[in-house]
Motif scaffolding. Structure first.
Motif, short mmCIF file in Angstrom:
data_model
loop_
_atom_site.label_atom_id
_atom_site.label_comp_id
_atom_site.label_asym_id
_atom_site.label_seq_id
_atom_site.Cartn_x
_atom_site.Cartn_y
_atom_site.Cartn_z
N GLN A 30 -0.39 14.54 5.45
CA GLN A 30 -1.20 14.44 4.25
C GLN A 30 -1.66 15.81 3.80
O GLN A 30 -2.03 16.65 4.62
N THR A 48 -6.86 14.66 -5.16
CA THR A 48 -5.80 13.74 -4.78
C THR A 48 -5.28 14.07 -3.39
O THR A 48 -5.40 15.20 -2.93
N SER A 55 4.02 10.09 -1.82
CA SER A 55 3.07 9.18 -2.47
C SER A 55 1.77 9.94 -2.72
O SER A 55 1.49 10.95 -2.08
N GLU A 56 1.00 9.42 -3.67
CA GLU A 56 -0.20 10.13 -4.09
C GLU A 56 -1.30 9.12 -4.37
O GLU A 56 -1.07 8.06 -4.93
N ASN A 57 -2.52 9.49 -3.98
CA ASN A 57 -3.68 8.64 -4.22
C ASN A 57 -4.85 9.55 -4.55
O ASN A 57 -5.27 10.35 -3.71
N GLU A 59 -7.63 10.95 -8.16
CA GLU A 59 -8.30 10.66 -9.41
C GLU A 59 -8.53 11.94 -10.21
O GLU A 59 -8.92 12.97 -9.66
N PRO A 99 -7.73 6.99 -12.35
CA PRO A 99 -7.19 6.84 -10.99
C PRO A 99 -5.69 7.12 -10.96
O PRO A 99 -4.97 6.85 -11.93
N ILE A 101 -2.41 6.35 -8.49
CA ILE A 101 -1.82 5.73 -7.31
C ILE A 101 -0.31 5.71 -7.56
O ILE A 101 0.17 5.02 -8.45
N ARG A 102 0.40 6.55 -6.82
CA ARG A 102 1.86 6.60 -6.94
C ARG A 102 2.44 6.34 -5.56
O ARG A 102 2.02 6.96 -4.59
N THR A 103 3.40 5.45 -5.50
CA THR A 103 4.05 5.19 -4.21
C THR A 103 5.39 5.88 -4.10
O THR A 103 5.94 5.97 -3.02
N SER A 106 5.21 12.45 -6.36
CA SER A 106 3.90 13.00 -6.66
C SER A 106 4.03 14.01 -7.77
O SER A 106 4.80 14.95 -7.69
#
Length: 137
Positions: A30, A48, A55-57, A59, A99, A101-103, A106
């Motif tokens: 990460q 983020t 993947s990215e999570n 805001e 927000p 959220i990318r699975t 990135s």
């Protein structure tokens, strides 16, 4: 007998090392990214976390720096040349959240600096535009 014990300990040590290396390879890598930028009327931030570079999570948060929310009668926020666009008729809060959220993939890992263009109209019908560049601080 002593030689067999040494061989056994070396074998066990190698086995433990192999297991430890394979478990480390399977763990999630990460990377946390925090970017900031500011203009006369606005301040922006991207916070983020990218996992395994795929993947990215996180805001985006855009803050209006002035006190007169009622002066803004419409705004449009464009992030990274149209990847994210939001249009609203009124500004109801000093902060606006987007927000992420990318699975698969990135955006941040490919393009470190983030460009935000904010256009707005005041209560007198005057149009304004400001550009923020979010970068590592």
């Amino acid at each position: 007998m002593r030689k067999n014990n040494n061989v056994l300990w070396v074998s066990i040590s190698i086995l433990i090392l192999i297991i430890a290396m394979s478990l480390t390879g399977c763990s999630k890598m990460q990377t946390r990214i925090n970017l900031m930028g500011e203009s006369e009327h606005w301040r922006g931030e991207l916070d983020t976390t990218i996992t395994n570079e795929s993947s990215e999570n996180g805001e985006y948060t855009i803050f209006y720096k002035k006190d007169n929310l009622e002066d803004i009668k419409g705004y449009k926020i464009n992030i990274n040349e149209g990847r994210i666009i939001r249009k609203e008729s009124d500004l109801t809060s000093k902060s606006i959240n987007f927000p992420i959220i990318r699975t698969k993939g990135s955006q941040v890992s490919r393009n470190k600096d983030q460009t935000i263009v904010i256009e707005w109209t005041d209560m007198n019908g005057n149009n304004f535009e400001e550009k923020l560049i979010l970068s590592d601080k």
